[in-house]
Motif scaffolding. Structure first.
Motif, PDB file in Angstrom:
ATOM      1  N   TRP A  44       0.634  -1.118  -0.054  1.00  0.00           N
ATOM      2  CA  TRP A  44      -0.021   0.037   0.014  1.00  0.00           C
ATOM      3  C   TRP A  44       0.536   1.358  -0.070  1.00  0.00           C
ATOM      4  CZ3 TRP A  44      -4.190  -1.299   4.184  1.00  0.00           C
ATOM      5  CH2 TRP A  44      -4.637  -2.501   3.909  1.00  0.00           C
ATOM      6  N   ASN A  45       1.932   1.180   0.236  1.00  0.00           N
ATOM      7  CA  ASN A  45       3.133   2.322   0.160  1.00  0.00           C
ATOM      8  C   ASN A  45       3.718   2.132  -1.329  1.00  0.00           C
ATOM      9  OD1 ASN A  45       5.834   3.686   2.145  1.00  0.00           O
ATOM     10  ND2 ASN A  45       4.512   4.579   0.686  1.00  0.00           N
ATOM     11  N   LEU A  46       3.236   2.991  -2.175  1.00  0.00           N
ATOM     12  CA  LEU A  46       3.823   3.343  -3.515  1.00  0.00           C
ATOM     13  C   LEU A  46       4.888   4.336  -3.592  1.00  0.00           C
ATOM     14  CD1 LEU A  46       1.037   2.072  -4.128  1.00  0.00           C
ATOM     15  CD2 LEU A  46       1.204   3.095  -6.270  1.00  0.00           C
ATOM     16  N   THR A  47       6.185   4.047  -3.880  1.00  0.00           N
ATOM     17  CA  THR A  47       7.199   5.035  -3.899  1.00  0.00           C
ATOM     18  C   THR A  47       7.631   4.901  -5.556  1.00  0.00           C
ATOM     19  OG1 THR A  47       9.145   3.539  -3.857  1.00  0.00           O
ATOM     20  CG2 THR A  47       8.128   4.360  -1.759  1.00  0.00           C
ATOM     21  N   SER A  48       8.173   6.042  -6.019  1.00  0.00           N
ATOM     22  CA  SER A  48       8.711   6.240  -7.305  1.00  0.00           C
ATOM     23  C   SER A  48       9.652   5.044  -7.726  1.00  0.00           C
ATOM     24  CB  SER A  48       9.453   7.519  -7.562  1.00  0.00           C
ATOM     25  OG  SER A  48       8.449   8.678  -7.446  1.00  0.00           O
ATOM     26  N   GLY A  49      10.554   4.766  -6.770  1.00  0.00           N
ATOM     27  CA  GLY A  49      11.211   3.704  -6.878  1.00  0.00           C
ATOM     28  C   GLY A  49      10.608   2.334  -7.217  1.00  0.00           C
ATOM     29  N   LYS A  50       9.491   2.006  -6.296  1.00  0.00           N
ATOM     30  CA  LYS A  50       8.760   0.835  -6.577  1.00  0.00           C
ATOM     31  C   LYS A  50       8.221   0.833  -8.111  1.00  0.00           C
ATOM     32  CE  LYS A  50       7.307  -0.662  -2.080  1.00  0.00           C
ATOM     33  NZ  LYS A  50       5.985  -0.745  -1.310  1.00  0.00           N
ATOM     34  N   VAL A  51       7.624   1.995  -8.381  1.00  0.00           N
ATOM     35  CA  VAL A  51       6.844   1.994  -9.529  1.00  0.00           C
ATOM     36  C   VAL A  51       7.680   1.816 -10.895  1.00  0.00           C
ATOM     37  CG1 VAL A  51       5.455   3.417 -10.946  1.00  0.00           C
ATOM     38  CG2 VAL A  51       4.931   3.415  -8.583  1.00  0.00           C
ATOM     39  N   PHE A  52       8.747   2.596 -10.799  1.00  0.00           N
ATOM     40  CA  PHE A  52       9.818   2.518 -11.694  1.00  0.00           C
ATOM     41  C   PHE A  52      10.433   1.134 -11.982  1.00  0.00           C
ATOM     42  CE2 PHE A  52      10.836   7.321 -11.634  1.00  0.00           C
ATOM     43  CZ  PHE A  52       9.585   7.657 -12.172  1.00  0.00           C
ATOM     44  N   ASN A  53      10.713   0.440 -10.925  1.00  0.00           N
ATOM     45  CA  ASN A  53      11.164  -0.880 -11.115  1.00  0.00           C
ATOM     46  C   ASN A  53      10.125  -1.844 -11.659  1.00  0.00           C
ATOM     47  OD1 ASN A  53      13.536  -0.718  -9.904  1.00  0.00           O
ATOM     48  ND2 ASN A  53      12.971  -1.534  -7.819  1.00  0.00           N
ATOM     49  N   ARG A  54       9.018  -1.519 -11.228  1.00  0.00           N
ATOM     50  CA  ARG A  54       8.120  -2.417 -11.946  1.00  0.00           C
ATOM     51  C   ARG A  54       7.861  -2.103 -13.518  1.00  0.00           C
ATOM     52  NH1 ARG A  54       2.171  -3.843  -8.927  1.00  0.00           N
ATOM     53  NH2 ARG A  54       0.814  -3.086 -10.923  1.00  0.00           N
ATOM     54  N   VAL A  55       7.869  -1.007 -13.930  1.00  0.00           N
ATOM     55  CA  VAL A  55       7.773  -0.595 -15.154  1.00  0.00           C
ATOM     56  C   VAL A  55       8.821  -1.062 -16.034  1.00  0.00           C
ATOM     57  CG1 VAL A  55       7.922   1.485 -16.862  1.00  0.00           C
ATOM     58  CG2 VAL A  55       6.255   1.420 -14.945  1.00  0.00           C
ATOM     59  N   ILE A  56      10.227  -0.927 -15.641  1.00  0.00           N
ATOM     60  CA  ILE A  56      11.297  -1.463 -16.073  1.00  0.00           C
ATOM     61  C   ILE A  56      11.422  -2.962 -16.232  1.00  0.00           C
ATOM     62  CG2 ILE A  56      14.032  -1.866 -15.747  1.00  0.00           C
ATOM     63  CD1 ILE A  56      13.765   1.147 -14.596  1.00  0.00           C
ATOM     64  N   GLU A  57      10.876  -3.485 -15.218  1.00  0.00           N
ATOM     65  CA  GLU A  57      10.884  -5.042 -15.396  1.00  0.00           C
ATOM     66  C   GLU A  57       9.819  -5.522 -16.483  1.00  0.00           C
ATOM     67  OE1 GLU A  57       9.482  -6.303 -11.617  1.00  0.00           O
ATOM     68  OE2 GLU A  57      11.549  -5.911 -10.431  1.00  0.00           O
ATOM     69  N   ARG A  58       8.803  -4.947 -16.621  1.00  0.00           N
ATOM     70  CA  ARG A  58       7.910  -5.143 -17.470  1.00  0.00           C
ATOM     71  C   ARG A  58       8.335  -4.889 -18.998  1.00  0.00           C
ATOM     72  NH1 ARG A  58       2.422  -2.512 -17.358  1.00  0.00           N
ATOM     73  NH2 ARG A  58       2.086  -3.841 -19.231  1.00  0.00           N
ATOM     74  N   GLU A  59       9.277  -4.073 -19.136  1.00  0.00           N
ATOM     75  CA  GLU A  59       9.797  -3.450 -20.337  1.00  0.00           C
ATOM     76  C   GLU A  59      10.934  -4.690 -20.727  1.00  0.00           C
ATOM     77  OE1 GLU A  59      12.943  -2.177 -23.168  1.00  0.00           O
ATOM     78  OE2 GLU A  59      13.397  -2.211 -20.697  1.00  0.00           O
TER      79      GLU A  59
END
Length: 372
Positions: free
Chosen positions: A136-151
């Motif tokens: 439930w705690n979103l950080t920019s680090g978490k979000v960017f990691n998730r996007v990069i993993e998908r890419e």
């Protein structure tokens, strides 16, 4: 199946008709795995948001105004039998605050699941009595990691990955996933930092887009600051006016403005702030300094905040505050007093041990004791 570049609008209209009938259909585009994945997300989002209401809390002028306690207080007023989930969005690139110096950022709050999160989660848990989760705690680090993993997996099929729309979509999808998984009646979304900060701009934009997707199921609450100038002997609304103007430049018009100030705002000041912020006077709520943060739900209730939020979300709520009032009375007028010493490495900043202090205060209140 229509061409991938055209399918979003087509299936959005189609899925709306399915929701009207109360049916959730999963339509697959067999010719393209990416279409299968994206279409599933599109339908899933629409079905989820048809059930969940959203309250977005932002802040401006300066940090430390109390967005966390305001979020917890509003959630407490809305609770009354409803499933309330609180999300905090932090702009820093750290995956979590576990490695951050407490003097720089404040304490790290450790959850039951072992997650290390922002200190505001301590307020959420104490006000709501609901154990929070690391997700439930979103950080920019978490979000960017998730996007990069998908890419890296090739999910985007060679597209150029950008903040807009890919990071924005990832944030919104994360919110929807939590809403579905937790079966939330109301999702509280606190956006950390202040409006205008670069590092929270993607969260602000995702919040703006919520109204486009669920226009009748989202409320925006903005916490701003009305300083009192001792030199002239009166509060000044200009910082708040400029702050809300900046928020509106970002595409968000607040439904509720909470004005943090030293003392309650007069009707005249509320009218002035309402006029320049393009809201009704009753949408301006006083958030004045008080002795205990546990008084905040009572203050907001007295200011009529639920008469604004309830109708806009289409929910009826009568806050159950009888036990809460008793808790506040015990905090303000305890029968016993005890002194507790706290030793630590980061004592130069009180917030470094905020949850220890609040846990002692909270526990003391329940046994009619003030902890010094």
């Amino acid at each position: 199946s229509p061409h991938p570049t055209r399918k979003n609008h087509y299936f959005t209209r189609l899925s709306h008709s399915f929701i009207f009938l109360g049916v959730h259909l999963l339509i697959l585009c067999h010719s393209c795995p990416a279409c299968h994945h994206n279409l599933n997300i599109t339908l899933l989002r629409i079905v989820i948001v048809s059930k969940t209401k959203f309250v977005v809390i932002t802040g401006g002028v300066l940090s430390g105004l109390g967005k966390g306690t305001a979020t917890a207080a509003i959630a407490r007023l809305l609770q009354n039998g409803k499933r309330i989930i609180t999300i905090k969005c932090d702009g820093y690139l750290n995956v979590d605050p576990g490695t951050m110096n407490p003097v720089e950022h404040g304490e790290v709050f450790v959850l039951e699941d072992g997650g290390e999160v922002d200190m505001d989660f301590g307020h959420y848990e104490r006000f709501l009595g609901v154990p929070c989760k690391f997700d439930w705690n979103l950080t920019s680090g978490k979000v960017f990691n998730r996007v990069i993993e998908r890419e890296r997996r090739g999910d985007f099929l060679g597209k150029t990955i950008q903040i807009f729309p890919h990071v924005i979509n990832e944030i919104m999808q994360w919110w929807y996933e939590i809403a579905e998984r937790e079966k939330a009646d109301i999702l509280m979304i606190e956006i950390g930092g202040t409006i205008g900060d670069i590092e929270n701009s993607w969260f602000t934009e995702a919040a703006r887009q919520l109204r486009r997707r669920v226009p009748d199921d989202v409320v925006y609450v903005h916490l701003t600051y009305v300083p009192f100038l001792d030199s002239v002997g009166e509060p000044k609304t200009k910082p708040a006016q400029r702050d809300v103007a900046l928020l509106r430049e970002k595409g968000i018009s607040p439904d509720v403005i909470i004005a943090r100030s030293r003392m309650p705002l007069s009707t005249k000041l509320k009218e002035k702030l309402a006029m320049f912020c393009d809201v009704n006077t009753n949408q301006v709520i006083s958030g004045n300094d008080i002795d205990s943060i546990y008084e905040i739900p009572l203050m907001f209730d007295a200011e009529g905040i639920m008469s604004i939020i309830g109708p806009r979300l289409g929910v009826t709520t009568q806050p159950e505050l009888q036990q809460w009032r008793k808790l506040v009375e015990r905090i303000k007028a305890p029968r016993h007093v005890v002194t507790v010493a706290i030793g630590g490495k980061y004592t130069e900043l009180r917030d470094s041990y905020a949850s220890i202090i609040e846990a002692l205060n909270h526990a003391g209140a329940n046994v009619d004791t003030r902890v010094l």
